[in-house]
Design an enzyme around this catalytic site. Sequence first.
Site: not given
Length: 224
Positions: A29-31, A95
């Site tokens: 995943a990402n932030r 994102a």
Amino acid sequence: PQPRPLAGKRILITAGPTHEPIDPVRYIANRSSGKQGFAIAAAAQAAGADVILVSGPVDLDDPSGVTVKHVESARDMLQQVEASLPADIAIFAAAVADWRVANAGEQKLKKTGSGMPPLQLVENPDILATISKLGEKRPPLVIGFAAETEHLIDNARAKLARKGCDWIVANDVSPATGVMGGDRNTVHLLTRDGADINVDSWPVMTKEQVATELVARIASTVEK
Ligand code: C5P
């Protein structure tokens, strides 16, 4: 009563991160928090638009009056975006993970004592580029985001050309800015003007203010 400059317009928005499975219990995943995309959805709804929000996994309440489609992976997101067309305006604030695991396990991966399992990554579809390059189903106004940690404007200009969208909202997401997950954002809006590209640099604002400004720009463009 509030003015409703986007009444009758259908706006499709993506938001949040995507989760790319490694196995049934793990993911990449990402932030991204989804806050900026959700704020845009709320502002567009307040301006009278018919809003469809396709969101990756986030910890936010669905904005009221908005149709929200919850997805996990980039491929799910693309599918829901395509199923939500046609739209007058599309805003890609998600994102999206650039890569997914090609050899995701059907069962939970186990430690074997003989080293780490190799993860093979393959590129995900680029949702913004795919929709920007559609023929007659392409929304008349397609807006992308460029989150960069260096060479912000140059990278955003290149992205506008490469993706084939009409506008890019560029923002600096260096850790020191606190943008990722935070409540504020400093953005530059790049718009095509014939062969030229206009760059408008906005002061630091809350993500809600960025959303309101962006929706106001959309409304004045749509009116013309
Ligand atoms: O190439 P990059 O990820 O920096 O581009 C960012 C823009 O492209 C954002 O608008 C993002 O939502 C969109 N994007 C997408 N699908 C991808 C990757 C990025 O829609 N697979």
